[in-house]
Design a protein around this motif. Structure first.
Motif, PDB file in Angstrom:
ATOM      1  N   GLY A  41     -38.189  -6.124  64.302  1.00  8.29           N
ATOM      2  CA  GLY A  41     -39.630  -5.840  64.254  1.00  8.29           C
ATOM      3  C   GLY A  41     -40.457  -7.061  64.587  1.00  8.29           C
ATOM      4  O   GLY A  41     -41.194  -7.553  63.740  1.00  8.29           O
ATOM      5  N   TYR A 131     -33.772  -2.828  53.645  1.00 11.65           N
ATOM      6  CA  TYR A 131     -33.958  -4.113  54.329  1.00 11.65           C
ATOM      7  C   TYR A 131     -32.865  -5.049  53.786  1.00 11.65           C
ATOM      8  O   TYR A 131     -32.808  -5.281  52.568  1.00 11.65           O
ATOM      9  CB  TYR A 131     -35.370  -4.619  53.989  1.00 11.65           C
ATOM     10  N   ASN A 176     -39.203  -0.101  55.390  1.00 10.92           N
ATOM     11  CA  ASN A 176     -38.335  -0.650  56.413  1.00 10.92           C
ATOM     12  C   ASN A 176     -36.920  -0.364  55.926  1.00 10.92           C
ATOM     13  O   ASN A 176     -36.564  -0.833  54.843  1.00 10.92           O
ATOM     14  CB  ASN A 176     -38.544  -2.165  56.528  1.00 10.92           C
ATOM     15  N   LYS A 238     -46.745  -8.700  60.481  1.00  7.11           N
ATOM     16  CA  LYS A 238     -46.963  -7.470  61.237  1.00  7.11           C
ATOM     17  C   LYS A 238     -48.451  -7.125  61.265  1.00  7.11           C
ATOM     18  O   LYS A 238     -48.951  -6.519  62.187  1.00  7.11           O
ATOM     19  CB  LYS A 238     -46.153  -6.296  60.635  1.00  7.11           C
ATOM     20  N   ARG A 372     -32.975   2.732  64.310  1.00  6.08           N
ATOM     21  CA  ARG A 372     -34.405   2.470  64.093  1.00  6.08           C
ATOM     22  C   ARG A 372     -35.036   1.912  65.364  1.00  6.08           C
ATOM     23  O   ARG A 372     -34.470   1.034  66.008  1.00  6.08           O
ATOM     24  CB  ARG A 372     -34.554   1.446  62.962  1.00  6.08           C
TER      25      ARG A 372
END
Ligand code: MLT
Length: 396
Positions: A41, A131, A176, A238, A372
């Motif tokens: 990510g 995660y 996540n 993010k 993912r």
């Protein structure tokens, strides 16, 4: 001299390092492939103008007699902690006190480091898939871990159940890797459980800025009772594209007391001993992103990624691949076609479409058969990746 043998119980490589290694090997064979990264990510939008202006201005200040800054206040500069408190008030209606906010270099470090304040003899509950940082950091410390299964049957949102024993509970919402997000009612049940059992919830809110559903809390402190049982971790990675700039924050409420001791005081003691703060220009940039014009600019970038997520989700809807996430989250968690296993599908997608995703099995046993995708690539690359996937997998 004895090494920490617990390291022998963790996976040999970190998930994203394994993904990078497979990609490196593939590129060594086919260097001309035009890869599209939808794995880790990591963001692609440049820092917003307000952040860059603040970085430049603060760096210039650092080169002057009067504006030079050496060691900063241990919990972070007051201007940033006040801005974070205002941001909470505006986005969640949550009132935070300045001494409950700890500025750091990101959520990942704090999520690992917070374990310093807990005894080894605690049972840790994590979701599966999860995660990997939550699991690995506890295995390194030799703690017992219970897995809470997250599947389509529970909307990928595990709940407390009678008889559950868990002293430390990790919740990540929006999640996540699955992209699923706890609504108010479900989160209330976790807070109730933690308060009734004396557990501590470690709430990872790194993706809060992607929430658009008013029923989904952006902070666990929106739930009554959370201030006596939860620590919240957040990051600008993010939210404001700080994956390479590094800034996050952790909230330890004054009301969180165990064994008669305020955990806030323990965390302060830990941080003052082992951490020397985040660079002044970075804290200035972070503050610029969380208010006024900067906030409007980062929200534009978030909207851009959310539109990418919609494009990815629409593709999977068209292909009739079951998926979750992509609405309140930059992640889309999708079932592999043809009942393929995660790594097999990852390899096929890399070889045939030159698209990189993350294998679901890397996030835990329940992730097997899933992968993912992230929405953090550019619009053009997202559209191109989806075109390639449709070309490969559309029937007829
Ligand atoms: C991820 O891809 O899961 C995240 O980027 C990892 C992280 O934030 O450390």
């Amino acid at each position: 001299m004895k090494i920490n043998k617990n390291y022998q119980n963790i996976e040999e490589t970190y998930l994203f390092s394994e993904v990078a290694e497979r990609v490196r090997k593939f590129m060594a064979q086919d260097g001309s492939a035009s890869l599209i990264k939808m794995g880790i990510g990591d963001v692609t939008r440049p820092l917003c103008k307000s952040a860059v202006d603040a970085l430049i201005k603060a760096s210039e200040e650092m080169g002057t007699e009067s504006g030079f800054h050496g060691y900063g206040p241990e919990q972070g500069y007051e201007f940033l902690r006040d801005t974070i408190a205002d941001y909470y008030q505006e986005t969640s209606g949550v009132k935070l006190f300045s001494d409950e906010i700890f500025v750091s270099d990101g959520a990942k470090s704090d999520l690992g480091n917070i374990l310093d304040i807990f005894d080894q003899d605690n049972i840790v509950a994590v979701t599966d898939p999860v995660y990997p940082v939550y699991v690995d950091t506890n295995v390194m410390a030799g703690r017992k871990i219970v897995k809470l299964t997250a599947t389509a049957d529970n909307d990928f949102l595990p709940m407390p159940y009678p008889g559950l024993q868990a002293d430390i509970i990790y919740l990540c919402s929006p999640n996540n890797p699955t992209g699923a997000a706890y609504d108010r009612t479900r989160l209330e049940q976790w807070v109730k459980f933690a308060n009734a059992n004396g557990s501590v919830i470690l709430f990872d809110a790194a993706y809060e800025s992607f929430i658009s559903d008013p029923e989904v809390p952006r902070s666990i402190y929106e739930i009554e009772g959370a201030r006596s049982c939860a620590i919240e971790f957040c990051s600008l990675s993010k939210t404001a594209g700080f994956t390479g700039t590094r800034c996050g924050y952790t909230i330890v409420p004054g009301g969180l007391v165990r064994d008669g001791i305020q955990l806030r005081k323990m965390w302060l003691r830990r941080q003052t001993t082992k951490f020397n703060g985040v660079a002044y220009p970075v804290q200035k940039a972070a503050a610029a992103c969380l208010k006024d014009q900067g906030l409007a600019e980062i929200r534009e970038n978030i909207a851009y990624y959310k539109e990418n997520a919609r494009i990815i989700a629409d593709t999977f809807t068209e292909l009739k691949w079951p998926f979750t996430g992509g609405v309140n989250s930059p992640y889309i968690w999708v079932r592999c076609p043809k009942s393929m296993k995660s790594w097999a599908f990852f390899d096929e997608l890399l070889a045939k479409a030159n698209v990189i995703c993350t294998p679901g099995s890397g996030f835990g046993e329940c992730g097997e058969g899933y992968v993912r995708f992230t929405s953090f690539n550019t619009r053009d690359n997202t559209i191109e990746a989806m075109r390639r996937i449709k070309e490969l997998y559309s029937e007829g």
